[in-house]
Write a protein that holds these residues in place. Structure first.
Motif, PDB file in Angstrom:
ATOM      1  N   THR A  28      58.231  14.803  49.233  1.00 39.10           N
ATOM      2  CA  THR A  28      58.647  15.917  50.069  1.00 39.10           C
ATOM      3  C   THR A  28      60.023  15.602  50.621  1.00 39.10           C
ATOM      4  N   VAL A  29      60.783  16.649  50.855  1.00 44.16           N
ATOM      5  CA  VAL A  29      62.099  16.520  51.462  1.00 44.16           C
ATOM      6  C   VAL A  29      62.084  17.389  52.711  1.00 44.16           C
ATOM      7  N   GLU A  30      62.428  16.800  53.836  1.00 43.14           N
ATOM      8  CA  GLU A  30      62.473  17.558  55.077  1.00 43.14           C
ATOM      9  C   GLU A  30      63.833  17.374  55.725  1.00 43.14           C
ATOM     10  N   TYR A  31      64.249  18.407  56.453  1.00 42.69           N
ATOM     11  CA  TYR A  31      65.527  18.371  57.162  1.00 42.69           C
ATOM     12  C   TYR A  31      65.261  18.486  58.651  1.00 42.69           C
ATOM     13  N   GLY A  32      66.061  17.787  59.440  1.00 39.05           N
ATOM     14  CA  GLY A  32      65.893  17.866  60.882  1.00 39.05           C
ATOM     15  C   GLY A  32      67.169  17.452  61.596  1.00 39.05           C
ATOM     16  N   ILE A  33      67.131  17.565  62.921  1.00 41.03           N
ATOM     17  CA  ILE A  33      68.270  17.234  63.774  1.00 41.03           C
ATOM     18  C   ILE A  33      67.942  15.969  64.559  1.00 41.03           C
ATOM     19  N   VAL A  34      68.887  15.037  64.601  1.00 41.94           N
ATOM     20  CA  VAL A  34      68.708  13.809  65.385  1.00 41.94           C
ATOM     21  C   VAL A  34      68.779  14.175  66.871  1.00 41.94           C
ATOM     22  N   THR A  35      67.725  13.822  67.622  1.00 41.15           N
ATOM     23  CA  THR A  35      67.674  14.144  69.055  1.00 41.15           C
ATOM     24  C   THR A  35      67.831  12.909  69.942  1.00 41.15           C
ATOM     25  N   LYS A  36      67.515  11.719  69.413  1.00 42.07           N
ATOM     26  CA  LYS A  36      67.655  10.482  70.180  1.00 42.07           C
ATOM     27  C   LYS A  36      67.991   9.357  69.223  1.00 42.07           C
ATOM     28  N   MET A  37      68.696   8.340  69.730  1.00 45.31           N
ATOM     29  CA  MET A  37      69.001   7.142  68.949  1.00 45.31           C
ATOM     30  C   MET A  37      68.510   5.928  69.731  1.00 45.31           C
ATOM     31  N   SER A  38      68.073   4.901  69.023  1.00 48.84           N
ATOM     32  CA  SER A  38      67.605   3.689  69.670  1.00 48.84           C
ATOM     33  C   SER A  38      67.983   2.482  68.813  1.00 48.84           C
ATOM     34  N   ARG A  39      68.527   1.454  69.457  1.00 46.05           N
ATOM     35  CA  ARG A  39      68.819   0.207  68.739  1.00 46.05           C
ATOM     36  C   ARG A  39      67.505  -0.544  68.573  1.00 46.05           C
TER      37      ARG A  39
END
Length: 71
Positions: A28-39
């Protein structure tokens, strides 16, 4: 040279591809928006992605592909 900063950032449109078996018969291929980043380590990052069905999930940024960079 170590890259200590993730290229991915909040607002980026990303693609996530899920392969359910080794022969690539079904994925499956899904598209989305990055809402948070974490190291997650010295050089690794995770991104929380909001999909168009309203679901959110965390992924290692190495498993995501940037489709379009946010402004």
């Amino acid at each position: 040279a170590l890259i200590l900063k993730s290229k991915m950032k909040i607002g980026d449109l990303v693609k996530w591809e899920s392969v359910l078996n080794d022969s690539m018969d079904y994925h499956t291929v899904e598209y989305g928006i990055v809402t948070k980043m974490s190291r997650t380590g010295h050089t690794t990052f995770s991104a929380e992605v909001l999909f168009n069905d309203g679901e959110t999930a965390w992924f290692d940024t190495q498993t995501l592909e940037i489709v379009s960079e946010g402004r």
